[in-house]
Design an enzyme around this catalytic site. Sequence first.
Site, short mmCIF file in Angstrom:
data_model
loop_
_atom_site.label_atom_id
_atom_site.label_comp_id
_atom_site.label_asym_id
_atom_site.label_seq_id
_atom_site.Cartn_x
_atom_site.Cartn_y
_atom_site.Cartn_z
N ASP A 1 -21.74 45.40 -14.09
CA ASP A 1 -21.65 45.31 -15.55
C ASP A 1 -22.86 44.60 -16.14
O ASP A 1 -22.76 43.43 -16.54
CB ASP A 1 -20.37 44.54 -15.92
CG ASP A 1 -20.09 44.59 -17.41
OD1 ASP A 1 -20.76 45.37 -18.11
OD2 ASP A 1 -19.20 43.85 -17.86
N GLU B 1 -25.68 40.27 -23.50
CA GLU B 1 -24.43 39.62 -23.08
C GLU B 1 -24.64 38.69 -21.88
O GLU B 1 -24.26 37.52 -21.93
CB GLU B 1 -23.38 40.68 -22.75
CG GLU B 1 -22.10 40.09 -22.19
CD GLU B 1 -21.04 41.15 -21.90
OE1 GLU B 1 -21.28 42.34 -22.15
OE2 GLU B 1 -19.96 40.74 -21.42
N GLU C 1 -10.24 48.15 -18.50
CA GLU C 1 -10.00 46.84 -19.13
C GLU C 1 -8.85 46.92 -20.15
O GLU C 1 -9.01 46.58 -21.32
CB GLU C 1 -11.29 46.31 -19.76
CG GLU C 1 -12.40 46.15 -18.73
CD GLU C 1 -13.66 45.49 -19.24
OE1 GLU C 1 -13.97 45.65 -20.42
OE2 GLU C 1 -14.33 44.84 -18.41
#
Length: 671
Positions: free
Chosen positions: A356, A384, A277
């Site tokens: 993820d 998240e 990332e």
Amino acid sequence: METVTTDREACWLTTESSKPRTEKLLLSLVGDAPMFATIRRLCQNHAAKFFVETAITDRDTGKSNVIIGTWTSLGKESTPNLGSEGYTIFSEEGRLWIVAEEERGLLYGFYHFLKEIQLGTPLLEISAQEKPANVFRMINHWDNMDGSVERGYAGRSLFFEGGSFTKDEDCMRSYAELLSSVGINALTINNVNVHEQESALITNRWLPEVAWLAKLFQEYGLTLFLSINYASPITIGGLDTADPLETSVADWWERQVERIYGSIPSFGGFVVKADSEHRPGPFSYGRTHADGANMLAKALKPYGGHLFWRCFVYDCLQDWRDRSTDRARAAYDHFAPLDGAFADNVILQIKSGPMDFQVREAVSPLIGALKQTKHVIELQITQEYTGQQIDVCYLPPQWKEILDFDTHANGKDTTVADLVSGRANGGFGQGMTAVVNTGRDENWTGHSFAQANLYGYGQLAWNPKRCLHAIAEEWADRTYPYLPKNVRKTIVSIQECSWIVYESYTSPLGIGWMVNPGHHYGPNVNGYEFSPWGTYHFSDRNGLGVDRTRKGSNYVSQYAEPVGSRYENLQTCPDELLLFFHHVPYTHVLTSGKTVIQHIYDSHFDGVEQVKAFIAAWESHKQELPEALYQHVRVKFDAQLANAVEWRDQVNTYYYRMSGIEDKHGRTIYR
Ligand code: GCV
């Protein structure tokens, strides 16, 4: 700078006694271990309030009713081999003994004693023999020095504000107690995305503050690590390269590490997110991840330091038109070929799933594929993708499923728990780490119920075999001892089904990713469909799902047999992961007997009804709940219901429009 509040709301460690005991606590701490100062403080702050009177002596006067010491300090012959963190608690001659090989064991033994005291166990009936399954039981903070927390849902950072350290000793001690009370023994304090300011944490500018924190945490058996910027030799070192095979780069790191250990002898080492990332890494120099990691590990080695190297490496600039790339394959493709190439103080950090931290995904096939490389599993406590501490989503059931998963890596019965603990692979498994969910909110975790996720993580990291129901009950009994038993039962039953409820109204059958891009809360079916992140559902008028079979991306082949074949075969692939592995028509019949489209409709309608049932249960206890707790949870539930309704309507409408198939039960689907 904003002051950090220390006036914390109740958590499992700090609640008042609802049933004060009638005896005195006469505690002897026998020996001179530095940990005794911590145990003394814990005793005064927490245990003392349960007894009519408390006295602590530093030798056994013969009058004490609880004695704590190592086998050596007590002059007793050591019994079972419980390692440096294990302990035993037994009663002998009318007194209770908490004994361990080493001082960290005494700390955990004291916490066990405290728990039993809180739960009302008679003193002489307390008995235990414990040893943690995992070497590392770590948490990772994704905190930034400006005070923000990446994927944080519990307020600002506990450690940082305005580009500096908060340095609030009371708050830090309370936090260290919270973590060590559930057996956590290591932490990083800063985000794995290491930006400019945080890159300087390893310099003289900040080392005194880091050292202060490291020393404080060490008093609670917690080893402090830092996340580092792989490109530091350039960004703070003035070099023009971070090539791991350049001598100047290796020398630069050696000097940094020497300086760090000069200030912080207890320093644990580094955590690195490289080539991931947009973070820099060895790929920029045509080097492998083993080259990058080994260079850093060599610098840490003389001091006993460890390097945690993350395997979350994938192409985040994928073209959605490119059907030949499957992000799920990435961690295995990058790291399995390097097995055995890493130094012995490198620990690969593997996310539990190949994508993820979705609400449901398959277990990463990299766990089990590494035979000669140290590794830990990485979980996400912070919610998240699982409701952001607005929606209740108790995660230990998800983790337990992962830990119990049979990888067949060394034949049948090679569970993830056995691999990550090292039991099934000669010690290459080094334990567990997790992105933590705490912040400066009064209750630590935003939603008070989310405390249970931290509690459960600690319990499972200590003992992956612990009964989930016992963990949930224990957390509720310790946190809300003042509530009637039936109210605690309701809380436990909400917690226990909350992950499945969250799954039911979000993305179906393992497909994941239908969240709003960026912040990841709430539905957006096509939010990531045409993005570069490699996270697609490929829905069309006929069906949906990702073909990861041998005819598709062949991801299934990364698993040991018969796991790969079980996923390959439509008849044996579990329903809950069907769309993770297969692209199927809406009319495909699940093993449950429902069609895929009907499952999508039913689960989204049911999910909303389940949230309504949570609210009804909470309302039924209104009179028994303190107003503040009632309101706190009610407000969150209202937001959760609005979220669930939005998910239901967007997902159902989307798939109705795509498929043109009516709901068998004729419920409202917006056209
Ligand atoms: C810290 C996901 C999250 C990012 C996180 C990343 C990681 O992509 O959305 O916020 O970055 O995982 O684990 O490194």
